[in-house]
Design a protein around this motif. Structure first.
Motif, mmCIF file in Angstrom:
data_model
loop_
_atom_site.group_PDB
_atom_site.id
_atom_site.type_symbol
_atom_site.label_atom_id
_atom_site.label_comp_id
_atom_site.label_asym_id
_atom_site.label_seq_id
_atom_site.Cartn_x
_atom_site.Cartn_y
_atom_site.Cartn_z
ATOM 1 N N GLY A 26 -13.872 11.638 -3.100
ATOM 2 C CA GLY A 26 -14.421 12.881 -2.569
ATOM 3 C C GLY A 26 -13.858 13.109 -1.179
ATOM 4 N N THR A 27 -13.760 14.390 -0.813
ATOM 5 C CA THR A 27 -13.173 14.758 0.475
ATOM 6 C C THR A 27 -14.038 14.259 1.629
ATOM 7 N N GLY A 28 -13.397 13.860 2.703
ATOM 8 C CA GLY A 28 -14.133 13.504 3.923
ATOM 9 C C GLY A 28 -13.947 12.039 4.288
ATOM 10 N N LEU A 29 -13.911 11.801 5.587
ATOM 11 C CA LEU A 29 -13.606 10.451 6.068
ATOM 12 C C LEU A 29 -14.669 9.445 5.672
ATOM 13 N N GLY A 70 1.307 10.377 -11.309
ATOM 14 C CA GLY A 70 2.727 10.475 -11.677
ATOM 15 C C GLY A 70 3.417 9.123 -11.569
ATOM 16 N N LEU A 71 3.134 8.391 -10.498
ATOM 17 C CA LEU A 71 3.829 7.119 -10.278
ATOM 18 C C LEU A 71 3.293 5.996 -11.163
ATOM 19 N N LEU A 72 2.015 6.049 -11.480
ATOM 20 C CA LEU A 72 1.418 4.942 -12.247
ATOM 21 C C LEU A 72 1.428 5.195 -13.752
ATOM 22 N N GLY A 111 -1.906 10.744 7.607
ATOM 23 C CA GLY A 111 -2.181 11.843 6.668
ATOM 24 C C GLY A 111 -2.916 12.965 7.378
ATOM 25 N N CYS A 112 -4.087 13.341 6.844
ATOM 26 C CA CYS A 112 -4.864 14.458 7.420
ATOM 27 C C CYS A 112 -5.542 14.077 8.737
ATOM 28 N N VAL A 113 -5.419 12.832 9.175
ATOM 29 C CA VAL A 113 -6.062 12.431 10.444
ATOM 30 C C VAL A 113 -4.947 12.159 11.452
ATOM 31 N N THR A 114 -4.514 13.210 12.078
ATOM 32 C CA THR A 114 -3.345 13.103 12.951
ATOM 33 C C THR A 114 -3.456 14.131 14.079
ATOM 34 N N THR A 170 9.387 6.645 3.978
ATOM 35 C CA THR A 170 9.677 5.808 2.809
ATOM 36 C C THR A 170 8.875 6.343 1.621
ATOM 37 N N ARG A 171 9.460 7.297 0.937
ATOM 38 C CA ARG A 171 8.768 7.915 -0.208
ATOM 39 C C ARG A 171 8.928 7.044 -1.436
ATOM 40 N N VAL A 172 7.830 6.677 -2.025
ATOM 41 C CA VAL A 172 7.875 5.856 -3.236
ATOM 42 C C VAL A 172 8.214 6.759 -4.425
ATOM 43 N N GLY A 207 -8.448 6.969 -2.180
ATOM 44 C CA GLY A 207 -8.089 8.249 -1.570
ATOM 45 C C GLY A 207 -9.118 9.309 -1.890
ATOM 46 N N ALA A 208 -9.004 10.413 -1.161
ATOM 47 C CA ALA A 208 -10.005 11.479 -1.266
ATOM 48 C C ALA A 208 -10.096 12.067 -2.665
ATOM 49 N N TRP A 209 -9.005 12.029 -3.416
ATOM 50 C CA TRP A 209 -9.042 12.642 -4.757
ATOM 51 C C TRP A 209 -9.987 11.873 -5.680
ATOM 52 N N VAL A 212 0.867 -1.171 0.000
ATOM 53 C CA VAL A 212 0.000 0.000 0.000
ATOM 54 C C VAL A 212 0.910 1.229 0.000
ATOM 55 N N VAL A 213 0.759 2.093 -0.974
ATOM 56 C CA VAL A 213 1.585 3.305 -1.051
ATOM 57 C C VAL A 213 0.768 4.474 -0.510
ATOM 58 N N GLY A 214 1.226 5.061 0.602
ATOM 59 C CA GLY A 214 0.496 6.161 1.256
ATOM 60 C C GLY A 214 -0.161 5.641 2.524
ATOM 61 N N GLY A 215 0.204 6.262 3.638
ATOM 62 C CA GLY A 215 -0.318 5.805 4.937
ATOM 63 C C GLY A 215 -1.264 6.800 5.555
ATOM 64 N N GLY A 234 -5.772 17.869 11.889
ATOM 65 C CA GLY A 234 -6.501 17.935 10.617
ATOM 66 C C GLY A 234 -7.968 17.657 10.897
ATOM 67 N N ALA A 235 -8.490 16.571 10.324
ATOM 68 C CA ALA A 235 -9.912 16.243 10.490
ATOM 69 C C ALA A 235 -10.252 16.076 11.970
ATOM 70 N N ASP A 236 -11.411 16.624 12.373
ATOM 71 C CA ASP A 236 -11.829 16.480 13.774
ATOM 72 C C ASP A 236 -13.207 15.825 13.891
ATOM 73 N N SER A 237 -13.813 15.467 12.747
ATOM 74 C CA SER A 237 -15.168 14.907 12.816
ATOM 75 C C SER A 237 -15.422 14.062 11.574
HETATM 76 C C1 FAD Z 1 -7.315 20.641 7.625
HETATM 77 C C2 FAD Z 1 -8.251 19.548 7.222
HETATM 78 C C3 FAD Z 1 -9.391 19.325 7.978
HETATM 79 C C4 FAD Z 1 -10.280 18.314 7.620
HETATM 80 N N1 FAD Z 1 -11.382 18.086 8.388
HETATM 81 C C5 FAD Z 1 -12.195 17.054 8.093
HETATM 82 C C6 FAD Z 1 -13.258 16.702 8.970
HETATM 83 O O1 FAD Z 1 -13.445 17.309 10.025
HETATM 84 N N2 FAD Z 1 -14.054 15.654 8.623
HETATM 85 C C7 FAD Z 1 -13.831 14.916 7.483
HETATM 86 O O2 FAD Z 1 -14.569 13.960 7.218
HETATM 87 N N3 FAD Z 1 -12.803 15.218 6.646
HETATM 88 C C8 FAD Z 1 -11.982 16.244 6.935
HETATM 89 N N4 FAD Z 1 -10.939 16.537 6.125
HETATM 90 C C9 FAD Z 1 -10.728 15.708 4.928
HETATM 91 C C10 FAD Z 1 -10.143 14.342 5.283
HETATM 92 O O3 FAD Z 1 -9.229 14.476 6.337
HETATM 93 C C11 FAD Z 1 -9.469 13.766 4.058
HETATM 94 O O4 FAD Z 1 -10.425 13.686 2.990
HETATM 95 C C12 FAD Z 1 -8.885 12.374 4.276
HETATM 96 O O5 FAD Z 1 -8.204 12.281 5.503
HETATM 97 C C13 FAD Z 1 -7.961 12.055 3.106
HETATM 98 O O6 FAD Z 1 -7.362 10.805 3.333
HETATM 99 P P1 FAD Z 1 -6.394 10.172 2.251
HETATM 100 O O7 FAD Z 1 -5.822 8.946 2.858
HETATM 101 O O8 FAD Z 1 -7.112 10.067 0.948
HETATM 102 O O9 FAD Z 1 -5.245 11.269 1.984
HETATM 103 P P2 FAD Z 1 -4.088 11.835 2.914
HETATM 104 O O10 FAD Z 1 -4.523 11.974 4.304
HETATM 105 O O11 FAD Z 1 -3.600 13.055 2.205
HETATM 106 O O12 FAD Z 1 -2.973 10.703 2.859
HETATM 107 C C14 FAD Z 1 -2.136 10.489 1.750
HETATM 108 C C15 FAD Z 1 -0.805 9.978 2.268
HETATM 109 O O13 FAD Z 1 0.027 9.614 1.168
HETATM 110 C C16 FAD Z 1 1.356 9.943 1.516
HETATM 111 N N5 FAD Z 1 2.168 10.038 0.303
HETATM 112 C C17 FAD Z 1 2.113 10.998 -0.664
HETATM 113 N N6 FAD Z 1 3.044 10.747 -1.610
HETATM 114 C C18 FAD Z 1 3.674 9.607 -1.250
HETATM 115 C C19 FAD Z 1 4.727 8.833 -1.841
HETATM 116 N N7 FAD Z 1 5.312 9.195 -2.998
HETATM 117 N N8 FAD Z 1 5.146 7.712 -1.193
HETATM 118 C C20 FAD Z 1 4.563 7.317 -0.036
HETATM 119 N N9 FAD Z 1 3.564 8.039 0.576
HETATM 120 C C21 FAD Z 1 3.127 9.144 -0.038
HETATM 121 C C22 FAD Z 1 1.204 11.265 2.249
HETATM 122 O O14 FAD Z 1 2.354 11.571 3.028
HETATM 123 C C23 FAD Z 1 -0.038 11.009 3.084
HETATM 124 O O15 FAD Z 1 0.256 10.491 4.364
HETATM 125 C C24 FAD Z 1 -10.028 17.531 6.464
HETATM 126 C C25 FAD Z 1 -8.875 17.762 5.704
HETATM 127 C C26 FAD Z 1 -7.993 18.763 6.076
HETATM 128 C C27 FAD Z 1 -6.750 18.990 5.267
#
Ligand code: FAD
Length: 493
Positions: free
Chosen positions: A468-471, A298-300, A49-52, A257-259, A463-465, A17-20, A64-67
């Motif tokens: 859609g954004t949000g947990l 970019g990677l794929l 990521g954003c949940v920390t 460990t950046r891929v 992933g969120a992209w 799994v790439v991305g934690g 980051g995310a609080d709900s």
């Molecule tokens: C400030 C903020 C507040 C938010 N508040 C809320 C909220 O209250 N409620 C809610 O539901 N959502 C909230 N969100 C949105 C939600 O947090 C995100 O949609 C969700 O956490 C995204 O998860 P993800 O795993 O897709 O991405 P990310 O959390 O971005 O994780 C991607 C991970 O990939 C890693 N990565 C990137 N490139 C590489 C690479 N080359 N090699 C290895 N690893 C790599 C990154 O370091 C990162 O850890 C908030 C977002 C932000 C920024």
């Protein structure tokens, strides 16, 4: 699958799994449960990521995310599986406020009308809506009830702004929807794809004949109770619990460990995918990309050629300033759980309010106010509006400059004076590119990406992209995709 080349004792398929972030951790959790040997590769020193979390004035707070949204059970189910069911909490029902421009900021603040979706009112003639937009604008907005829908529900690519403006007019857009879009998506409604940010809204309009009726029907169908939940101690506990469970289940978690490269390795090497990081190579039968969109594409791009044409726009940037203050005046929670700020708000001395939102975290979460005790308050201000600001983007300002601005903004938005002497601790956290752009056309792009990835053996992209954004969206989508992946690659294959 290559497992047939391996000795009997070693047929467990492997997954990288790439991305934690939360998507990657959830994917790893589910793949482990489906019988895979799993390794997670995370570029940064931390998982989640954003949940920390971060520490401010001795408090462990969400950075980051609080709900999470309770519109689906995705987050609550995962929390329950991780033993956190008892810790699910709901915000205080005091609601948020809206800060509108006006010569007296105190008089231009009001509770956010409560019956909307993304600020779109079900009934623009409700007194709280009239108060926010004025009588004439409310009369205009009410035309929505009687105007024919025209092509709005059928057109291919429609922004949130187009829908709101066409049906309810400028003031609903500017004074109600724009502040919420900025707060939630860091975007302007004119760029947001309505079908991504308000799924089902256009279908409901077609069914019920107007935007207001569509909003009312979606609200009526929403699960009873609070629209969002959290965890006592903060959402960061979800990450901690996932990490503990993964470690306990033998998952390899590699931080820092950046891929940097990915290729299909071919049959002879014994695994389909080769993942490269700093000279090290990780091979896997199954690969899950759980990074941000530009990184994943970019990677794929070398392995899935169609992806090259789909590079998404980098996400918006946000800076969060957390202030921990000792201010008994805030015990009365003067602006409910916080304030969404319309563009153009100024302090009485004429200087602009730069924050786009303020969360009064101790007013929102009882567990936190019990931790800080009377007089202790946690305020979180977010910076980084969608509209072009040239080079002077506040999310890029120095920590000190942001801190000074946050003190001034918090005072205006909460209607009290806050000085440096009231501050017990503060911190700035930046999330640059973390909120993916749900721009018009995004839904089609996601469908194309998913179609091209579906044809690749043993590859999934989450992933969120994409979800859609949000947990709720990220976790729900990731789990559904891991079920499909495991089904296509059963451990005994
Ligand atoms: C400030 C903020 C507040 C938010 N508040 C809320 C909220 O209250 N409620 C809610 O539901 N959502 C909230 N969100 C949105 C939600 O947090 C995100 O949609 C969700 O956490 C995204 O998860 P993800 O795993 O897709 O991405 P990310 O959390 O971005 O994780 C991607 C991970 O990939 C890693 N990565 C990137 N490139 C590489 C690479 N080359 N090699 C290895 N690893 C790599 C990154 O370091 C990162 O850890 C908030 C977002 C932000 C920024």
């Amino acid at each position: 699958m290559n497992a047939r080349h391996q000795p009997e004792a070693d047929i467990t398929p492997s997954a990288v799994v790439v991305g934690g972030g939360i998507a990657g951790l959830t994917a790893a959790h589910d793949l482990r449960q489906h019988g895979f040997t799993v390794t997670i590769l995370e570029a940064s020193p931390h998982f989640g990521g954003c949940v920390t979390s971060h520490e401010v004035a001795g408090l462990t707070l969400d950075a980051g995310a609080d709900s999470f949204s309770t519109r689906s059970k995705a987050v609550a189910d995962l929390a329950a599986e991780l033993g956190l069911w008892q810790d699910i909490v709901y915000p205080a029902q005091r609601g948020a406020w809206l800060q509108l421009p006006g010569s007296d900021p105190g008089a231009s603040a009001q509770p956010l009308p409560s019956t909307g979706i993304l600020g779109i009112p079900a009934n623009p003639r409700e007194p709280d809506v009239v108060r926010a937009i004025g009588n004439a604008a409310a009369v205009r907005a009410a035309l929505d009830k009687v105007m024919p829908l025209g092509s709005l529900v059928k057109r291919d690519r429609v922004s949130l702004a187009e829908v709101v403006q066409e049906r309810m007019g400028d003031q609903v857009l500017k004074r109600l929807v724009t502040p919420i879009a900025a707060g939630v998506f860091s975007s302007d409604p004119s760029v947001l794809d309505v079908d991504v940010v308000a799924p089902g809204l256009r279908a409901a309009m077609a069914k019920h004949g107007s935007l207001g009726a569509a909003v009312a029907s979606i609200r009526a169908d929403a699960p009873a109770g609070s629209a969002v939940g959290g965890l006592a101690g903060g959402m960061n506990r979800l990450t901690t619990a996932l990490i503990d469970t993964l470690r306990g289940g033998g998952v390899r978690l590699l931080a820092d460990t950046r891929v940097t490269g990915i290729r299909e390795s071919g049959e002879s090497s014994g695994a389909r995918w080769a993942v490269l990081s700093d000279g090290a190579e990780f091979t896997a039968d199954v690969l899950v990309m759980a990074t941000d969109g530009p990184t994943a594409v970019g990677l794929l791009g070398e392995s899935v050629l169609q992806l090259k044409e789909e590079t998404p726009t980098p996400g918006a940037g946000v800076a969060l300033v957390t202030l921990v203050v000792d201010l008994p005046e805030l015990d009365v929670n003067p602006r409910g759980t916080g304030v969404l700020v319309a563009p153009g708000v100024k302090a009485q001395n004429g200087s602009p309010v730069v924050a786009k939102a303020l969360t009064h975290a101790t007013a929102k979460w009882q567990w936190l106010s019990e931790t800080t005790g009377p007089g202790g308050h946690v305020l979180r201000l977010s910076y980084g509006r969608a509209e072009p600001q040239g080079e002077d983007r506040p999310e890029m300002w120095s920590d000190e400059k942001l801190y000074e601005q946050a003190l001034a903004d918090a005072g205006v938005l909460l209607g009290i004076r806050i000085g440096a002497e009231d501050v017990v601790g503060w911190d700035v956290v930046r999330w640059i590119g973390a909120l993916p752009a749900a721009a018009v056309g995004h839904r089609d792009r996601v469908a194309r990406i998913r179609a091209s990835v579906a044809s690749e053996n043993g590859l999934e992209v989450v992933g969120a992209w994409l979800s859609g954004t949000g947990l709720a969206a990220v976790i729900g989508d990731t789990r559904a995709r891991m079920r499909k992946l495991a089904h296509a690659h059963p451990p005994t294959a």
